[in-house]
Design a protein around this motif. Structure first.
Motif, PDB file in Angstrom:
ATOM      1  N   ARG A  62     -50.530 141.497  95.700  1.00 43.22           N
ATOM      2  CA  ARG A  62     -49.480 141.231  96.685  1.00 43.22           C
ATOM      3  C   ARG A  62     -48.664 142.502  96.916  1.00 43.22           C
ATOM      4  O   ARG A  62     -48.456 143.302  95.990  1.00 43.22           O
ATOM      5  CB  ARG A  62     -48.562 140.104  96.218  1.00 43.22           C
ATOM      6  CG  ARG A  62     -49.296 138.776  95.989  1.00 43.22           C
ATOM      7  CD  ARG A  62     -48.307 137.629  95.805  1.00 43.22           C
ATOM      8  NE  ARG A  62     -47.285 137.944  94.825  1.00 43.22           N
ATOM      9  CZ  ARG A  62     -47.403 137.731  93.526  1.00 43.22           C
ATOM     10  NH1 ARG A  62     -48.533 137.227  93.025  1.00 43.22           N
ATOM     11  NH2 ARG A  62     -46.431 138.044  92.702  1.00 43.22           N
TER      12      ARG A  62
ATOM     13  N   THR B 147     -59.361 137.476  90.466  1.00 42.82           N
ATOM     14  CA  THR B 147     -58.086 137.348  89.773  1.00 42.82           C
ATOM     15  C   THR B 147     -56.960 137.951  90.608  1.00 42.82           C
ATOM     16  O   THR B 147     -57.197 138.664  91.581  1.00 42.82           O
ATOM     17  CB  THR B 147     -58.088 138.084  88.407  1.00 42.82           C
ATOM     18  OG1 THR B 147     -58.034 139.501  88.624  1.00 42.82           O
ATOM     19  CG2 THR B 147     -59.315 137.743  87.589  1.00 42.82           C
ATOM     20  N   GLY B 148     -55.759 137.665  90.191  1.00 40.08           N
ATOM     21  CA  GLY B 148     -54.592 138.372  90.682  1.00 40.08           C
ATOM     22  C   GLY B 148     -54.304 139.522  89.739  1.00 40.08           C
ATOM     23  O   GLY B 148     -55.182 139.966  88.991  1.00 40.08           O
ATOM     24  N   CYS B 149     -53.069 140.018  89.750  1.00 38.70           N
ATOM     25  CA  CYS B 149     -52.688 141.103  88.852  1.00 38.70           C
ATOM     26  C   CYS B 149     -51.209 140.982  88.521  1.00 38.70           C
ATOM     27  O   CYS B 149     -50.500 140.125  89.067  1.00 38.70           O
ATOM     28  CB  CYS B 149     -52.996 142.465  89.477  1.00 38.70           C
ATOM     29  SG  CYS B 149     -51.920 142.895  90.868  1.00 38.70           S
TER      30      CYS B 149
ATOM     31  N   TRP C 283     -56.136 130.910  97.936  1.00 40.71           N
ATOM     32  CA  TRP C 283     -56.885 132.165  97.941  1.00 40.71           C
ATOM     33  C   TRP C 283     -58.387 131.927  97.994  1.00 40.71           C
ATOM     34  O   TRP C 283     -59.133 132.774  98.490  1.00 40.71           O
ATOM     35  CB  TRP C 283     -56.551 132.991  96.705  1.00 40.71           C
ATOM     36  CG  TRP C 283     -55.191 133.612  96.717  1.00 40.71           C
ATOM     37  CD1 TRP C 283     -54.266 133.562  97.724  1.00 40.71           C
ATOM     38  CD2 TRP C 283     -54.604 134.404  95.681  1.00 40.71           C
ATOM     39  NE1 TRP C 283     -53.140 134.259  97.369  1.00 40.71           N
ATOM     40  CE2 TRP C 283     -53.313 134.787  96.135  1.00 40.71           C
ATOM     41  CE3 TRP C 283     -55.021 134.813  94.426  1.00 40.71           C
ATOM     42  CZ2 TRP C 283     -52.448 135.571  95.363  1.00 40.71           C
ATOM     43  CZ3 TRP C 283     -54.172 135.587  93.652  1.00 40.71           C
ATOM     44  CH2 TRP C 283     -52.896 135.962  94.113  1.00 40.71           C
TER      45      TRP C 283
ATOM     46  N   ILE D 266     -56.717 140.503  93.792  1.00 38.29           N
ATOM     47  CA  ILE D 266     -55.798 140.276  94.900  1.00 38.29           C
ATOM     48  C   ILE D 266     -54.421 140.790  94.497  1.00 38.29           C
ATOM     49  O   ILE D 266     -53.848 140.350  93.493  1.00 38.29           O
ATOM     50  CB  ILE D 266     -55.753 138.787  95.274  1.00 38.29           C
ATOM     51  CG1 ILE D 266     -57.161 138.334  95.691  1.00 38.29           C
ATOM     52  CG2 ILE D 266     -54.746 138.538  96.395  1.00 38.29           C
ATOM     53  CD1 ILE D 266     -57.330 136.849  95.794  1.00 38.29           C
TER      54      ILE D 266
ATOM     55  N   LEU E 178     -55.219 130.239  89.432  1.00 39.20           N
ATOM     56  CA  LEU E 178     -55.333 131.071  90.630  1.00 39.20           C
ATOM     57  C   LEU E 178     -54.878 130.244  91.833  1.00 39.20           C
ATOM     58  O   LEU E 178     -55.271 129.083  91.972  1.00 39.20           O
ATOM     59  CB  LEU E 178     -56.782 131.518  90.830  1.00 39.20           C
ATOM     60  CG  LEU E 178     -57.019 132.611  91.879  1.00 39.20           C
ATOM     61  CD1 LEU E 178     -56.622 133.974  91.317  1.00 39.20           C
ATOM     62  CD2 LEU E 178     -58.478 132.639  92.311  1.00 39.20           C
TER      63      LEU E 178
ATOM     64  N   ALA F 276     -52.539 133.710  87.062  1.00 43.27           N
ATOM     65  CA  ALA F 276     -53.589 134.041  88.027  1.00 43.27           C
ATOM     66  C   ALA F 276     -54.500 135.177  87.581  1.00 43.27           C
ATOM     67  O   ALA F 276     -55.209 135.758  88.396  1.00 43.27           O
ATOM     68  CB  ALA F 276     -52.985 134.373  89.393  1.00 43.27           C
ATOM     69  N   GLN F 277     -54.516 135.493  86.286  1.00 43.48           N
ATOM     70  CA  GLN F 277     -55.323 136.619  85.810  1.00 43.48           C
ATOM     71  C   GLN F 277     -56.381 136.251  84.768  1.00 43.48           C
ATOM     72  O   GLN F 277     -57.388 136.939  84.660  1.00 43.48           O
ATOM     73  CB  GLN F 277     -54.409 137.705  85.235  1.00 43.48           C
ATOM     74  CG  GLN F 277     -53.448 138.278  86.257  1.00 43.48           C
ATOM     75  CD  GLN F 277     -52.323 139.058  85.613  1.00 43.48           C
ATOM     76  OE1 GLN F 277     -52.543 140.109  85.022  1.00 43.48           O
ATOM     77  NE2 GLN F 277     -51.115 138.528  85.701  1.00 43.48           N
TER      78      GLN F 277
END
Length: 206
Positions: free
Chosen positions: A153, A116-118, A91, A151, A87, A135-136
């Protein structure tokens, strides 16, 4: 031979695995002469509206405001949070909450949530897609803890489903998130948190 191997052997006997080239050729023959895009221009407002319709909390933040917004979300639900080891560190800079990187499966139930991101998101449906890549983290990280902060983008938000699917690898494990986990009985009594996180926060970085 284990029970698993026996089951897979029987499946293979009924539906033999096709060569990759044959699968690719079959996929290429699918008729895609349908309307592929229903929205043009900035789709972030539509995405935020649809996400909120699912009873999730969604905020738009500038890149410089991500760390502060993450800290606010975590402070609202105190406890330790699981995060993927890759990650982006900016952030969670100053997150305030204890962070557990790549927590074990046994440790997940003791976490307050996960950050997490996506991989992609769909404005038309308010859906966020994780393929458990960068990032997940693994799928369990996004399903076991009671609170999930995702999160997104701006460039990851696709207008419609076909556009989003073209950005994804169909061979990866895909998790589609449309609001907090919820179900309802025949009386339409809604219960949240049955199959996954009870609380979903979404930060759209634009």
């Amino acid at each position: 031979m284990s029970a698993r191997e026996e089951i897979l052997r029987r499946i293979e006997r009924v539906t033999p695995t096709r060569p990759a080239a044959e699968v690719a050729a079959s996929y290429g023959r699918i008729d895609r002469a349908y309307r592929r895009r229903h929205h043009d221009g900035d789709v972030l407002d539509l995405f935020a509206e649809r996400v909120a319709d699912y009873r999730a909390t969604v905020r738009r933040v500038a890149p410089s405001g991500v760390a502060g917004a993450v800290a606010e979300c975590l402070a609202a639900r105190p406890g330790s949070y699981g995060v993927p080891s890759d990650l982006p560190p900016e952030w969670v800079a100053g997150a305030g909450a204890p962070l557990v990187r790549d927590p074990s499966v046994a440790a997940l139930d003791g976490l307050a949530g996960a950050v997490t991101g996506c991989a992609a998101a769909i404005a038309e449906t308010g859906t966020i897609i994780l393929d458990h890549g960068p990032a997940q983290g693994p799928r369990a990280l996004s399903l076991v803890p009671d609170h999930h902060l995702i999160i997104v983008r701006a460039e990851q938000v696709a207008p419609d489903v076909p556009d989003a699917l073209e950005r994804l690898d169909p061979l990866r494990p895909l998790t589609f998130v449309s609001g907090p986990s919820a179900t309802s009985d025949i009386e339409l009594s809604r219960v949240e948190g049955v199959h996954g996180p009870r609380t979903l926060d979404v930060l759209v970085v634009a």
